[in-house]
Design a protein around this motif. Structure first.
Motif, PDB file in Angstrom:
ATOM      1  N   ILE A   1      53.634 -13.934 -26.469  1.00 13.33           N
ATOM      2  CA  ILE A   1      52.762 -12.834 -26.868  1.00 13.33           C
ATOM      3  C   ILE A   1      52.388 -11.944 -25.679  1.00 13.33           C
ATOM      4  CG2 ILE A   1      50.525 -12.276 -27.892  1.00 13.33           C
ATOM      5  CD1 ILE A   1      50.839 -14.819 -29.579  1.00 13.33           C
ATOM      6  N   ASN A   2      52.095 -12.558 -24.527  1.00 13.53           N
ATOM      7  CA  ASN A   2      51.683 -11.753 -23.371  1.00 13.53           C
ATOM      8  C   ASN A   2      52.796 -10.830 -22.895  1.00 13.53           C
ATOM      9  OD1 ASN A   2      49.133 -12.748 -23.337  1.00 13.53           O
ATOM     10  ND2 ASN A   2      49.642 -14.448 -21.956  1.00 13.53           N
ATOM     11  N   ASP A   3      54.028 -11.363 -22.868  1.00 13.91           N
ATOM     12  CA  ASP A   3      55.164 -10.539 -22.439  1.00 13.91           C
ATOM     13  C   ASP A   3      55.388  -9.383 -23.407  1.00 13.91           C
ATOM     14  OD1 ASP A   3      55.385 -12.349 -20.469  1.00 13.91           O
ATOM     15  OD2 ASP A   3      57.163 -13.371 -21.257  1.00 13.91           O
TER      16      ASP A   3
ATOM     17  N   LEU B   1      55.069  -3.496 -24.661  1.00 17.10           N
ATOM     18  CA  LEU B   1      54.662  -2.408 -25.557  1.00 17.10           C
ATOM     19  C   LEU B   1      53.403  -1.704 -25.058  1.00 17.10           C
ATOM     20  CD1 LEU B   1      55.070  -4.386 -28.925  1.00 17.10           C
ATOM     21  CD2 LEU B   1      56.702  -2.767 -27.950  1.00 17.10           C
ATOM     22  N   ASN B   2      52.705  -2.387 -24.121  1.00 20.40           N
ATOM     23  CA  ASN B   2      51.402  -1.936 -23.626  1.00 20.40           C
ATOM     24  C   ASN B   2      50.366  -1.775 -24.747  1.00 20.40           C
ATOM     25  OD1 ASN B   2      50.005  -1.566 -21.249  1.00 20.40           O
ATOM     26  ND2 ASN B   2      49.991   0.668 -21.491  1.00 20.40           N
ATOM     27  N   VAL B   3      50.262  -2.809 -25.577  1.00 20.48           N
ATOM     28  CA  VAL B   3      49.218  -2.838 -26.616  1.00 20.48           C
ATOM     29  C   VAL B   3      48.544  -4.211 -26.608  1.00 20.48           C
ATOM     30  CG1 VAL B   3      50.044  -1.188 -28.334  1.00 20.48           C
ATOM     31  CG2 VAL B   3      50.967  -3.497 -28.309  1.00 20.48           C
TER      32      VAL B   3
ATOM     33  N   VAL C   1      46.717  -9.507 -31.005  1.00 15.33           N
ATOM     34  CA  VAL C   1      45.822 -10.624 -31.321  1.00 15.33           C
ATOM     35  C   VAL C   1      46.509 -11.550 -32.310  1.00 15.33           C
ATOM     36  CG1 VAL C   1      43.519 -11.262 -32.096  1.00 15.33           C
ATOM     37  CG2 VAL C   1      43.897  -9.011 -31.092  1.00 15.33           C
ATOM     38  N   PRO C   2      46.840 -12.788 -31.913  1.00 17.49           N
ATOM     39  CA  PRO C   2      47.435 -13.710 -32.875  1.00 17.49           C
ATOM     40  C   PRO C   2      46.385 -14.182 -33.874  1.00 17.49           C
ATOM     41  CG  PRO C   2      47.102 -14.807 -30.776  1.00 17.49           C
ATOM     42  CD  PRO C   2      46.676 -13.385 -30.578  1.00 17.49           C
TER      43      PRO C   2
END
Lengths: 71, 703
Positions: free
Chosen positions: B136-138, B143-145, B148-149
């Motif tokens: 998720i962090n990558d 995408l630079n957004v 939130v999982p």
């Protein structure tokens, strides 16, 4: 070979579309050239059909499936 | 504390968007309209961790910004028109973690509109279960957004979403996803100059869809038409190129951030269930079994609460007459408003139940299979696979069934379904059928086990369904539609229903029925009450005087009151109307008394029995069929001395009630759903024509 000609359980790779209008809608739903597509089942009355593509299940009418050419 | 923070909730269908919406807003929802268009706008307020409130606007589920249905075109309208009252400061896009590729298409389109955006990565639990490994962090960095999982069904990640909304960027920080200008450089540049737009993707979308965007004025439309034509802008080719470019981008991004299990679990549970539920034979058997069960439950479970509601209103009415000062106002309040209200409220159990069942069918994913199985059959008569449920629901009540046609995306299919659903014989026709059948059809058995009366009743139901299908077929030929009929539908995986959502659906459908249809019903009830309780001149005073004379002295007060009521009704405006339409209905075999019943039962078909009871001034309880039946069986025409209810008249009347639109709740709800007065009027007229012609035929043949 067209998608509409597949047997249940058979799969193919999408090559191209024969109808521009349909291709736009199908590509949005993840049916892109190069994607693997598999015929899962046919509705009790022979149409529509259900296919596995891009990680989910999609149903479409036979007429629409006939616009997808497979490798 | 309220803020100006407006959050648009966007996402593919079946991603849990409405679950998230319900979680964020609870019962704090309202249904309104988007400015200028006929799409329901669902919005609500959400309390953020610092005590602020944000407005959440639920936009229709869509796979892309290029709309497939009327509902979907509102998404682009709201997102590109800065003056639209629903234009958001933040887009919250719900993405299904188990199907990232297709879901990200919509995200990349939204991102390029340059509105601040955050991603709710829903069903993260299911993705983990199917061993989909998402970095998720990558992904967020690429995408630079903010991502939130969440797992909306399990209530997981809700606080994090609220925090993300609270700390959302005020300007669009997401990276551009694809090179937009190269798709149609000249067109984008020209539109940018002429409409002073700084965003190339907004310009491109306007080039595609300007005809459907309501906020563009005529001169802008002309300019756009000129630009797209002079540069030979090919909308479909441009869209195809864009989609391919977007999927290339998505494939690149996912290649670095997501790992799928080496061998996909070929035969998943959903597939196994589908082997049975869409089976050639068993699929259909199970489907009709489920329909039968739903129909039965609506009938049997709603009868008790419906009686309770009716009794409560009768009690309230009696109390009103007892304790309120006698007079016109009390009569209006009790016999007009309260009676009208009772007619509305009595539908609540059926509406709540039908919607609960439909919500479960939708939620589990079974509705998509019904559509899949029935599409071919329904398509032949101009309906869609999704019309099956409203049509069957029409056997119970047309009102909730028409509300449930919202699941049909294609406007033409939906409209035809709305137009024919009231033809299906609903439960309100049942008392009329049973009363008239018991008058003229002998209670005999043929072949030892088939009851003639039961057979006639069944024939009425079959006839109504056949007529609905015939009319649908005719309308398919008449109604024109710009939407091309195609059928490309996701078959979502089977899931357990979410009872919280079912509850909210029930509550919201009842609320919108009571507030929207209720207003119209009460207004018409008051008008009908006035028509039935007033007569021209001093005719009513004379009736009062007449019954005070000596010849009525030896009758009981009850009998006098009933005679008086009957004579007053005869001389009321409604009665005079009944008499004035007598020439028109005579060829159908109806006299003026039936004419009055036709007029009063315009409010609702159930009123027929009540009116007949008043007119034939029956002893005892109005709701007991036996005495009315006897009176009606013996009733003779005062001029000719012939029986009023012959076989011909009774059948003609049944046909009339089967086909005529005599239910203002239905008309109100058709108006609400189509948002155009034209459709309920057309419906009323065509049904009246059908009713009149078939009654005429039946009477003339049987006479």
């Amino acid at each position: 070979m067209k998608l509409s000609q597949l047997q249940i359980g058979q799969s193919g790779i999408i090559k191209e579309f024969t109808d521009l209008t349909m291709s736009v809608k199908l590509m949005e739903m993840g049916c892109l050239p190069g994607e693997k597509i598999k015929l899962d089942r046919i509705a009790p009355l022979g149409c529509p059909i259900a296919v596995s593509v891009a990680g989910y299940q999609l149903s479409l009418r036979k007429r629409e499936a006939a616009t997808i050419e497979l490798i | 504390m309220k803020t100006n923070l407006k959050v648009a909730l966007v996402g593919n269908p079946n991603t849990g968007k409405s679950t998230l919406f319900n979680l964020l807003t609870g019962l704090n929802q309202k249904v309104g309209n988007f400015a200028g268009v006929t799409v329901d706008k669902k919005s609500g307020f959400c309390k953020l961790p610092d005590g602020q409130t944000a407005e959440i606007i639920d936009l229709p589920g869509t796979y892309s910004l290029y709309p497939k249905s009327a509902d979907e075109s509102i998404v682009l309208e709201v997102l590109t028109d800065k003056n639209n009252p629903a234009h958001p400061n933040l887009v919250l896009v719900v993405v299904d973690a188990t199907n990232l590729k297709r879901n990200l298409l919509l995200f990349t389109q939204l991102a390029d509109l340059r509105i601040p955006i955050i991603i709710a990565l829903n069903m993260i639990d299911l993705a983990k279960k199917s061993q989909i490994d998402i970095q998720i962090n990558d992904l967020a960095k690429l995408l630079n957004v903010t991502i939130v999982p969440i797992a909306a069904r399990k209530n997981f990640g809700l606080t994090e979403i609220k925090n993300a909304i609270l700390y959302s960027p005020k300007t669009a920080l997401q990276f551009q996803t694809i090179d937009i200008e190269s798709i149609a450089p000249d067109v984008i540049k020209q539109i940018g100059i002429k409409l002073s737009l700084d965003n190339p993707y907004v310009a491109l979308q306007i080039a595609h869809q300007h005809k459907y965007l309501k906020y563009l004025n005529k001169s802008q439309q002309l300019i756009l038409e000129e630009i797209t034509q002079s540069y030979q802008f090919n909308s479909e080719k441009a869209q195809a190129n864009e989609t391919i470019a977007r999927y290339n981008f998505i494939n690149d991004v996912l290649a670095d951030t997501v790992k799928y299990p080496a061998i996909a679990l070929e035969e998943n549970i959903s597939n196994k269930i589908d082997h049975l539920l869409t089976h050639k034979v068993w699929g259909l058997v199970i489907f009709f079994g489920i329909l039968f069960a739903i129909f039965q439950s609506i009938f049997s479970w709603s009868s008790y609460p419906m009686t309770l509601i009716e009794n409560a209103f009768i009690l309230l009415g009696n109390l009103g007459h007892q304790f309120l000062p006698e007079g016109v106002l009390t009569n209006l309040l009790v016999d007009g408003v309260l009676a009208g209200l009772s007619g509305v409220m009595v539908f609540i159990p059926q509406i709540a139940l039908l919607f609960a069942f439909i919500s479960v069918l939708e939620d589990t994913g079974y509705m998509a299979r019904v559509t899949f199985m029935m599409d071919r059959l329904m398509r032949k008569v101009g309906l869609s696979g999704k019309s099956v449920v409203p049509l069957i629901g029409g056997l119970a009540c047309a009102v909730p069934s028409i509300m449930s046609t919202r699941t049909i995306e294609n406007w033409k299919d939906r409209l035809i379904t709305i137009m024919v659903t009231p033809l299906v014989s609903c439960s309100a026709r049942l008392p009329i059928y049973t009363l008239l059948i018991s008058l003229v059809v002998p209670n005999k058995y043929v072949l030892g086990f088939i009851n003639l009366q039961g057979l006639t009743l069944m024939a009425m139901y079959v006839l109504s369904i056949v007529m609905a299908i015939l009319v649908a077929w005719v309308m398919k030929k008449i109604i024109k539609s710009r939407q091309q009929g195609y059928f490309i539908m996701e078959l979502p995986v089977y899931r357990m229903p979410r009872w919280h959502n079912v509850g909210i659906t029930m509550f919201e459908s009842v609320k919108s029925f009571v507030t929207q249809a209720g207003k119209v019903i009460i207004a018409i009830s008051i008008i009908l009450w006035v028509l039935a309780y007033y007569g021209p001149g001093n005719s009513f005073d004379e009736i009062d005087k007449k019954y005070q004379t000596i010849e009525f002295k030896n009758l009981s007060t009850g009998t006098i009151n009933k005679l008086k009521a009957a004579e007053k009704l005869e001389n009321s405006y409604a009665g005079l109307l009944g008499k004035s339409i007598e020439p028109a209905i005579k060829p159908l075999g109806f006299d003026w008394k039936i004419g009055i019943a036709l007029i009063t039962s315009f409010a609702a078909r159930e009123v027929f029995v009540g009116t007949m009871a008043t007119l034939y001034s029956v002893e005892g309880n109005d709701t007991v069929l036996q005495p009315i039946r006897n009176k009606m069986a013996q009733a003779r025409n005062t001029q000719t001395g012939q029986l009023v209810f012959t076989t011909a008249t009774a059948f003609s009347l049944m046909i009339f009630y089967a086909f005529a639109m005599q239910c203002m709740s239905t008309m109100a709800v058709v108006y609400r759903e189509t948002k155009n007065i034209k459709w309920p009027i057309i419906q009323f007229v065509y049904m009246l024509v059908l009713a009149y012609s078939f009654s005429f035929l039946v009477y003339q043949i049987l006479k």
